[in-house]
Design an enzyme around this catalytic site. Structure first.
Site, PDB file in Angstrom:
ATOM      1  N   ASP A 283       0.837  -1.203   0.000  1.00 35.36           N
ATOM      2  CA  ASP A 283       0.000   0.000   0.000  1.00 35.36           C
ATOM      3  C   ASP A 283       0.868   1.248   0.000  1.00 35.36           C
ATOM      4  O   ASP A 283       2.009   1.240   0.477  1.00 35.36           O
ATOM      5  CB  ASP A 283      -0.958   0.002   1.188  1.00 35.36           C
ATOM      6  CG  ASP A 283      -0.239   0.004   2.532  1.00 35.36           C
ATOM      7  OD1 ASP A 283       0.706  -0.778   2.693  1.00 35.36           O
ATOM      8  OD2 ASP A 283      -0.624   0.790   3.429  1.00 35.36           O
TER       9      ASP A 283
ATOM     10  N   GLU B 118       0.517   1.706   5.815  1.00 34.20           N
ATOM     11  CA  GLU B 118       0.512   3.164   5.857  1.00 34.20           C
ATOM     12  C   GLU B 118      -0.503   3.733   6.850  1.00 34.20           C
ATOM     13  O   GLU B 118      -0.412   4.898   7.216  1.00 34.20           O
ATOM     14  CB  GLU B 118       0.253   3.744   4.461  1.00 34.20           C
ATOM     15  CG  GLU B 118       1.371   3.512   3.458  1.00 34.20           C
ATOM     16  CD  GLU B 118       2.636   4.294   3.779  1.00 34.20           C
ATOM     17  OE1 GLU B 118       2.650   5.024   4.785  1.00 34.20           O
ATOM     18  OE2 GLU B 118       3.610   4.171   3.020  1.00 34.20           O
TER      19      GLU B 118
END
Length: 444
Positions: free
Chosen positions: A103, A170
């Site tokens: 991600d 993240e």
């Protein structure tokens, strides 16, 4: 089955196989960067617009893991957010995890990217540009091709090697990503996380990270027409009975926390971080008269959002208490805030990770780097450093797996416009990973 370390001839064969795959590595990285695998839970993005892209990235890694001869498991805790895990080896030696996340943060305004568009994967000189090139798709590709090179070199590992492509890093969503992978049974004796480990030097060996906190502090005011500003601040006029500008009051808190940050510059030091790294960032500020973002009235609410990087030897709860104490003392010094107390909301606490510099995995990784760096133009010795941000090495440590960070890329360009990775660093990292796997897991 007897396991043993690779001979010099085998190591040379492994490095030759990595070198022969260099162009293919670049092609695969470009394909991965062109998948806009923005974390759908990232603040400010619409979940429905982005969910599924992480899974597309994981599918690309799964194909590479299969090419390496690994058995592959693709699974999701949330639909569309698939992790990919590859397993190979004979189960007759030390086991190792290669971990990374697929991600990325949003690309931002494409008009602000001056060199190349955010999801282009365009190569300029020795650099590839695009969101995720540094953070941290080049690390994932380097790990995958290290294992493809082992197969091409005819090397069979004695111990197990687990390739982990995780989602959710993240936003610290480890229950969907790395944490879920480990809970599914994919554990090992040690792990290397392929986050970008520069600065201070390319492909450093990062053995510790700071702790991270995210909190907001909000103060209230009294909304009144902008023409009454003078009435509210003059000591002989109406003052707070008429109106209070919350933006003024939140800056009382800001100044107090800025003072704490400056104190940390003098008192919070660590040999593997530059002085001043441990800090309190006022990253977002909001204030307005109600829902109207116009300066025609005093603001009746103001909020500052902070990210805190704290010393790895400190306890997060103690740091929170210190910050709250500073805010309380600042409020006590102001007649309005004394009666209308600031409100803190703690949104995230991410503990540091650490590993002893002389741990077995660090010694093995440093030795692999030295061999991989010969003749490359990179420093002959890896730099021992701190990892400047937070990452999934914390999750792995909490779950009992000694973990270290080494990867291509530089945190100074992560999350920014014109993010890039030096492709030579990805090549060096792949050489290092391949030699480490052979040395650590042993040759069947």
């Amino acid at each position: 089955m007897n396991a043993g370390p690779p001979t010099d001839d085998v190591r040379a064969r492994i490095l030759g196989a990595v070198d022969a795959l260099r162009d293919e590595m670049v092609t695969s990285l470009r394909s991965l960067v062109r998948i806009p695998s923005v974390n759908p839970k990232y603040p400010g993005v619409e979940y429905r617009d982005h969910v599924g892209k992480e899974g597309e990235g994981s599918a690309l890694l799964a194909e590479l893991y299969q090419r390496a001869g690994a058995s592959v498991d693709v699974f999701a805790v949330e639909p569309g957010r698939e992790n990919a895990v590859g397993r190979l080896g004979g189960g007759n030696g030390r086991s190792l995890i290669f971990n990374g996340h697929v991600d990325v943060v949003p690309g931002g305004d494409p008009a602000e990217w001056r060199v190349a568009p955010p999801f282009s994967g365009e190569v300029v000189g020795s650099r590839m540009y695009g969101r995720g090139t540094t953070d941290q798709k080049s690390g994932l590709i380097g790990q995958a091709y290290a294992v493809i090179a082992l197969r091409r070199a005819g090397v069979q590992l004695a111990g197990d090697l687990l390739l982990q492509c995780a989602v959710g890093e993240e936003t610290v969503d480890y229950t969907c990503g790395t944490g879920a992978i480990i809970e599914r049974g994919y554990t090992a004796d040690a792990a290397v996380v392929s986050e970008p480990s520069a600065p201070p030097t390319p492909v450093s060996l990062a053995v510790v990270s700071p702790g991270l906190l995210w909190f907001s502090v909000t103060v209230e005011g009294i909304k009144v027409h902008c023409s009454m500003r003078g009435e509210t601040i003059h000591p002989h006029r109406a003052g707070a009975e008429l109106g209070v500008n919350a933006i003024d009051k939140v800056f009382t808190i800001y100044q107090a926390l800025r003072g704490l940050e400056q104190e940390w510059v003098q008192t919070q030091r660590h040999d593997l971080f530059y002085d001043g790294h441990f800090s309190l960032l006022p990253g977002v500020i909001r204030g307005a008269p109600g829902d109207l973002a116009v300066p025609f009235a005093l603001s009746d609410s103001a909020t500052i959002e902070y990210t805190v990087m704290y010393h790895p030897q400190r306890d997060g709860e103690d740091v929170r208490a210190e910050i709250e104490g500073v805010i309380d003392r600042a409020a006590d010094s102001d007649p309005w805030l004394r009666k209308h107390r600031p409100v803190c909301e703690w949104k995230l606490q991410w503990d540091p990770y650490s590993i002893e510099p002389d741990a077995d995995i660090n010694q093995a990784l440093a030795a692999a780097y030295r061999r991989a760096a010969v003749g490359t133009g990179f420093a002959p010795e890896p730099t021992l450093t701190g990892f400047y941000g937070g990452c999934d090495a914390t999750v792995l440590k909490k779950l009992g797996i000694p973990s270290v960070v080494l990867g291509p890329g530089d945190l100074r360009v992560a999350h920014g416009n014109d993010e890039y990775v030096d492709l030579d660093e990805m090549w060096l990292a792949a050489r290092t990973y391949a030699l480490l796997a052979a040395d650590w897991c042993g040759i069947a």
